[in-house]
Design a protein around this motif. Sequence first.
Motif, PDB file in Angstrom:
ATOM      1  N   ALA A  56      44.944 -11.415  -4.059  1.00 36.08           N
ATOM      2  CA  ALA A  56      45.000 -12.384  -4.898  1.00 36.08           C
ATOM      3  C   ALA A  56      43.904 -12.423  -5.727  1.00 36.08           C
ATOM      4  CB  ALA A  56      45.243 -13.815  -4.204  1.00 36.08           C
ATOM      5  N   LYS A  57      42.721 -11.856  -4.930  1.00 37.37           N
ATOM      6  CA  LYS A  57      41.641 -11.888  -5.873  1.00 37.37           C
ATOM      7  C   LYS A  57      41.541 -10.751  -6.956  1.00 37.37           C
ATOM      8  CE  LYS A  57      38.382 -13.514  -2.064  1.00 37.37           C
ATOM      9  NZ  LYS A  57      37.396 -13.126  -0.903  1.00 37.37           N
ATOM     10  N   PHE A  58      42.251  -9.593  -6.659  1.00 31.80           N
ATOM     11  CA  PHE A  58      42.447  -8.666  -7.630  1.00 31.80           C
ATOM     12  C   PHE A  58      43.141  -9.148  -8.856  1.00 31.80           C
ATOM     13  CE2 PHE A  58      44.849  -5.284  -9.472  1.00 31.80           C
ATOM     14  CZ  PHE A  58      43.946  -4.393  -9.982  1.00 31.80           C
ATOM     15  N   LYS A  59      44.192  -9.687  -8.534  1.00 34.93           N
ATOM     16  CA  LYS A  59      45.031 -10.341  -9.657  1.00 34.93           C
ATOM     17  C   LYS A  59      44.202 -11.204 -10.510  1.00 34.93           C
ATOM     18  CE  LYS A  59      49.317 -12.794 -10.623  1.00 34.93           C
ATOM     19  NZ  LYS A  59      48.654 -14.034 -11.474  1.00 34.93           N
ATOM     20  N   ALA A  60      43.653 -12.295  -9.836  1.00 34.83           N
ATOM     21  CA  ALA A  60      42.538 -13.130 -10.550  1.00 34.83           C
ATOM     22  C   ALA A  60      41.622 -12.634 -11.502  1.00 34.83           C
ATOM     23  CB  ALA A  60      41.981 -14.223  -9.684  1.00 34.83           C
ATOM     24  N   ALA A  61      41.091 -11.622 -11.055  1.00 33.91           N
ATOM     25  CA  ALA A  61      40.294 -11.034 -11.780  1.00 33.91           C
ATOM     26  C   ALA A  61      40.658 -10.128 -12.839  1.00 33.91           C
ATOM     27  CB  ALA A  61      39.353  -9.911 -10.943  1.00 33.91           C
ATOM     28  N   MET A  62      41.886  -9.445 -12.841  1.00 33.33           N
ATOM     29  CA  MET A  62      42.646  -8.650 -13.726  1.00 33.33           C
ATOM     30  C   MET A  62      43.055  -9.715 -14.974  1.00 33.33           C
ATOM     31  SD  MET A  62      45.540  -5.734 -13.391  1.00 33.33           S
ATOM     32  CE  MET A  62      45.864  -4.902 -14.842  1.00 33.33           C
ATOM     33  N   ASP A  63      43.431 -10.752 -14.249  1.00 34.45           N
ATOM     34  CA  ASP A  63      44.214 -11.883 -15.477  1.00 34.45           C
ATOM     35  C   ASP A  63      42.962 -12.301 -16.300  1.00 34.45           C
ATOM     36  OD1 ASP A  63      46.844 -11.533 -14.758  1.00 34.45           O
ATOM     37  OD2 ASP A  63      46.922 -13.123 -13.468  1.00 34.45           O
ATOM     38  N   ALA A  64      42.019 -12.517 -15.657  1.00 35.43           N
ATOM     39  CA  ALA A  64      40.828 -13.019 -16.362  1.00 35.43           C
ATOM     40  C   ALA A  64      40.204 -12.157 -17.410  1.00 35.43           C
ATOM     41  CB  ALA A  64      39.605 -13.536 -15.281  1.00 35.43           C
ATOM     42  N   ALA A  65      40.328 -10.914 -16.846  1.00 38.91           N
ATOM     43  CA  ALA A  65      39.674  -9.987 -17.796  1.00 38.91           C
ATOM     44  C   ALA A  65      40.647  -9.399 -19.133  1.00 38.91           C
ATOM     45  CB  ALA A  65      39.128  -8.834 -17.227  1.00 38.91           C
ATOM     46  N   HIS A  66      41.904  -9.439 -18.804  1.00 37.79           N
ATOM     47  CA  HIS A  66      42.914  -8.991 -19.711  1.00 37.79           C
ATOM     48  C   HIS A  66      44.029  -9.728 -20.161  1.00 37.79           C
ATOM     49  CE1 HIS A  66      41.304  -4.745 -18.897  1.00 37.79           C
ATOM     50  NE2 HIS A  66      41.068  -5.179 -17.763  1.00 37.79           N
ATOM     51  N   GLY A 113      45.814 -12.698 -22.201  1.00 36.92           N
ATOM     52  CA  GLY A 113      45.639 -13.296 -23.627  1.00 36.92           C
ATOM     53  C   GLY A 113      45.295 -12.402 -24.701  1.00 36.92           C
ATOM     54  N   VAL A 114      45.363 -12.828 -26.049  1.00 36.97           N
ATOM     55  CA  VAL A 114      45.286 -12.249 -27.176  1.00 36.97           C
ATOM     56  C   VAL A 114      43.807 -11.800 -27.416  1.00 36.97           C
ATOM     57  CG1 VAL A 114      45.011 -14.121 -28.648  1.00 36.97           C
ATOM     58  CG2 VAL A 114      45.932 -12.001 -29.713  1.00 36.97           C
ATOM     59  N   ASP A 115      42.694 -12.834 -26.964  1.00 38.63           N
ATOM     60  CA  ASP A 115      41.503 -12.468 -27.292  1.00 38.63           C
ATOM     61  C   ASP A 115      40.854 -11.262 -26.125  1.00 38.63           C
ATOM     62  OD1 ASP A 115      41.248 -14.629 -29.048  1.00 38.63           O
ATOM     63  OD2 ASP A 115      40.606 -16.134 -27.425  1.00 38.63           O
ATOM     64  N   SER A 116      41.618 -10.888 -25.271  1.00 41.79           N
ATOM     65  CA  SER A 116      41.133  -9.656 -24.192  1.00 41.79           C
ATOM     66  C   SER A 116      42.212  -8.422 -24.603  1.00 41.79           C
ATOM     67  CB  SER A 116      41.545 -10.157 -22.999  1.00 41.79           C
ATOM     68  OG  SER A 116      40.670 -11.126 -22.539  1.00 41.79           O
ATOM     69  N   ALA A 117      42.876  -8.679 -25.740  1.00 40.78           N
ATOM     70  CA  ALA A 117      43.572  -7.415 -25.962  1.00 40.78           C
ATOM     71  C   ALA A 117      43.022  -6.122 -26.474  1.00 40.78           C
ATOM     72  CB  ALA A 117      44.750  -7.971 -27.418  1.00 40.78           C
ATOM     73  N   TYR A 118      43.458  -5.056 -25.911  1.00 40.91           N
ATOM     74  CA  TYR A 118      42.873  -3.460 -26.012  1.00 40.91           C
ATOM     75  C   TYR A 118      41.643  -3.444 -25.303  1.00 40.91           C
ATOM     76  CZ  TYR A 118      46.524  -4.083 -29.988  1.00 40.91           C
ATOM     77  OH  TYR A 118      47.662  -4.759 -30.530  1.00 40.91           O
ATOM     78  N   LYS A 119      41.361  -4.105 -24.337  1.00 43.63           N
ATOM     79  CA  LYS A 119      40.168  -3.857 -23.559  1.00 43.63           C
ATOM     80  C   LYS A 119      40.363  -2.611 -22.744  1.00 43.63           C
ATOM     81  CE  LYS A 119      37.858  -7.163 -21.847  1.00 43.63           C
ATOM     82  NZ  LYS A 119      37.392  -8.673 -21.380  1.00 43.63           N
ATOM     83  N   THR A 120      39.322  -1.951 -22.508  1.00 47.30           N
ATOM     84  CA  THR A 120      39.669  -0.827 -21.390  1.00 47.30           C
ATOM     85  C   THR A 120      40.027  -1.483 -20.238  1.00 47.30           C
ATOM     86  OG1 THR A 120      38.441   0.508 -22.762  1.00 47.30           O
ATOM     87  CG2 THR A 120      38.762   1.213 -20.563  1.00 47.30           C
ATOM     88  N   LEU A 121      40.758  -0.929 -19.429  1.00 43.38           N
ATOM     89  CA  LEU A 121      41.267  -1.411 -17.939  1.00 43.38           C
ATOM     90  C   LEU A 121      40.829  -0.346 -16.879  1.00 43.38           C
ATOM     91  CD1 LEU A 121      43.286  -2.964 -16.355  1.00 43.38           C
ATOM     92  CD2 LEU A 121      44.923  -1.289 -16.650  1.00 43.38           C
ATOM     93  N   TYR A 122      40.144  -0.983 -16.163  1.00 42.59           N
ATOM     94  CA  TYR A 122      39.129  -0.401 -15.155  1.00 42.59           C
ATOM     95  C   TYR A 122      39.854  -0.767 -13.614  1.00 42.59           C
ATOM     96  CZ  TYR A 122      35.818   0.747 -18.518  1.00 42.59           C
ATOM     97  OH  TYR A 122      35.048   1.341 -19.665  1.00 42.59           O
ATOM     98  N   LEU A 123      40.413  -0.019 -12.986  1.00 40.88           N
ATOM     99  CA  LEU A 123      41.100  -0.146 -11.803  1.00 40.88           C
ATOM    100  C   LEU A 123      40.105   0.678 -10.432  1.00 40.88           C
ATOM    101  CD1 LEU A 123      44.571   0.170 -12.608  1.00 40.88           C
ATOM    102  CD2 LEU A 123      43.364  -1.943 -12.337  1.00 40.88           C
ATOM    103  N   GLY A 124      40.013  -0.082  -9.481  1.00 45.32           N
ATOM    104  CA  GLY A 124      39.633   0.496  -8.203  1.00 45.32           C
ATOM    105  C   GLY A 124      40.592   1.646  -7.384  1.00 45.32           C
ATOM    106  N   GLY A 125      39.902   1.972  -6.423  1.00 47.03           N
ATOM    107  CA  GLY A 125      40.937   3.117  -5.534  1.00 47.03           C
ATOM    108  C   GLY A 125      42.029   2.407  -4.811  1.00 47.03           C
ATOM    109  N   GLY A 126      42.939   3.206  -4.828  1.00 47.93           N
ATOM    110  CA  GLY A 126      44.299   2.482  -4.306  1.00 47.93           C
ATOM    111  C   GLY A 126      45.348   1.739  -5.221  1.00 47.93           C
ATOM    112  N   ALA A 127      44.929   1.452  -6.670  1.00 49.24           N
ATOM    113  CA  ALA A 127      45.726   0.805  -7.630  1.00 49.24           C
ATOM    114  C   ALA A 127      46.513   1.900  -8.542  1.00 49.24           C
ATOM    115  CB  ALA A 127      44.771   0.002  -8.314  1.00 49.24           C
ATOM    116  N   ASP A 128      47.826   1.532  -8.738  1.00 52.51           N
ATOM    117  CA  ASP A 128      48.377   2.494  -9.378  1.00 52.51           C
ATOM    118  C   ASP A 128      49.066   1.788 -10.509  1.00 52.51           C
ATOM    119  OD1 ASP A 128      49.700   4.800 -10.581  1.00 52.51           O
ATOM    120  OD2 ASP A 128      51.432   4.591  -9.187  1.00 52.51           O
ATOM    121  N   VAL A 129      49.101   2.210 -11.769  1.00 50.55           N
ATOM    122  CA  VAL A 129      49.338   1.299 -13.046  1.00 50.55           C
ATOM    123  C   VAL A 129      50.814   2.319 -13.737  1.00 50.55           C
ATOM    124  CG1 VAL A 129      48.872   0.706 -15.366  1.00 50.55           C
ATOM    125  CG2 VAL A 129      47.113   0.643 -13.611  1.00 50.55           C
TER     126      VAL A 129
END
Length: 443
Positions: A248-258, A260-276
Amino acid sequence: MNLLQRARRRFELAAALDDASWSTGGNTYFGMGRPVGGEERSSAWDFEAAVRFAYKRNGPVFALMMVRQLVFAEARFQFRQIRNGRPGSLFGTTALDLLEKPWAGGTTGDLLSRMIQDADLNGNGFVTNYNPGRLKRMRPDWTIIVTGSQEEPHLAGDAIDGELIGYGYAPQGNWDNPVFLLPDQVAHFAPIPDPEFHFRGMSWLTPVVREITADSAATTHKLKFFEQGGTPQLVVSLDASVTPEAFAKFKAAMDAAHHGVDSAYKTLYLGGGADVTVAGKDLHQMDFKVTQGAGESRLAAAAGVPPSIVGFTEGLGGSSLNAGNYTAARRRFADATMRPLWRNAAGSLASIIDVPDGSELWYDDRDISFLQEDRKDAAEIQGIQSRTIRSLVDAGYEPASVVAAVEAEDFALLKHSGLYSVQLQKPGATDGAPPAPATTEEP
């Protein structure tokens, strides 16, 4: 029971109809569209739904209706003489004042704009001369068409002797205090007849409701694509050892950073264990332009407006805008869409004004800028007609009859003067008499 009494009776039945209805897709439908007693509603779908969800919220529908309205409203009205069943010259009288100033501050263009709007959205436009010296537009969803029958009253307009009795009008839909109007008090403009009814018209929007829904959905999809960041949809998976709280914390942090249109095209950084994993398609991959453009062309076909005239995508590519092709599209729009609409409007309005004997109400399109290129063709036709007039006058026909015959395209109107061109006489002949014999003088 006389006509007026029968009309009142049918109207009372219409006012007491059960309004059972259901709604779907933003539109309201009334049973089978044929209430008990044979009265015909002006449309089977809700007028306000058509206004709010098609005209005011769909760009292609608005553009098509606006093009039709702007050209349609440019026409003027005149009377046209009828000679032996053939049309003659245009003329005007004070009876046309009612169409030129239909209401306070109104013009012929305002009247035609209202008529085409109602016909496009509802299939029916109603105008009444109930108030002397003024016209009034009747909202189609507050109007019903009342029909009747002597032999089979329960069938009304569907009976073999079924006839139009009048119109019922209830402002704000208040059927507790309606107004009944006779046929000669109402101009009913219904350019597309509804095949299921005798007097009701059908909107050109009716067959393309699904196209409108699809186009609106495509526009919503495009909007959501940008609202959600304009980036490919992502599926993020985490290791099974991650706890719900950490997820839940990871999801909230990712939504906050990425998000909406104002956050478009920002570089995505993920910690260990996350697969995109990228899921779905972007607008280019789904060929969004072609998808939406095809829907626009289907709407344009239903409206009778070539895509190049209204400026749709599929009308702006290739050779569509070449001078010859655009001219052909403009002429098709004028000849196959606008002129039939003007003719129908003139016939409808003729029922509420005084038309002089031996004439008909007709439209005058000579001053419409959109049709100015047609004036060249008209000039060429006049040139041919003038040569025809000259030839007939030279042949001895009375000039006035020659002009009338050429205008009406009826040579039966020609009257001969009894005089012939000099080329048809022997040299020295006068007044059609044979020449005097030659004499020989004595030396």
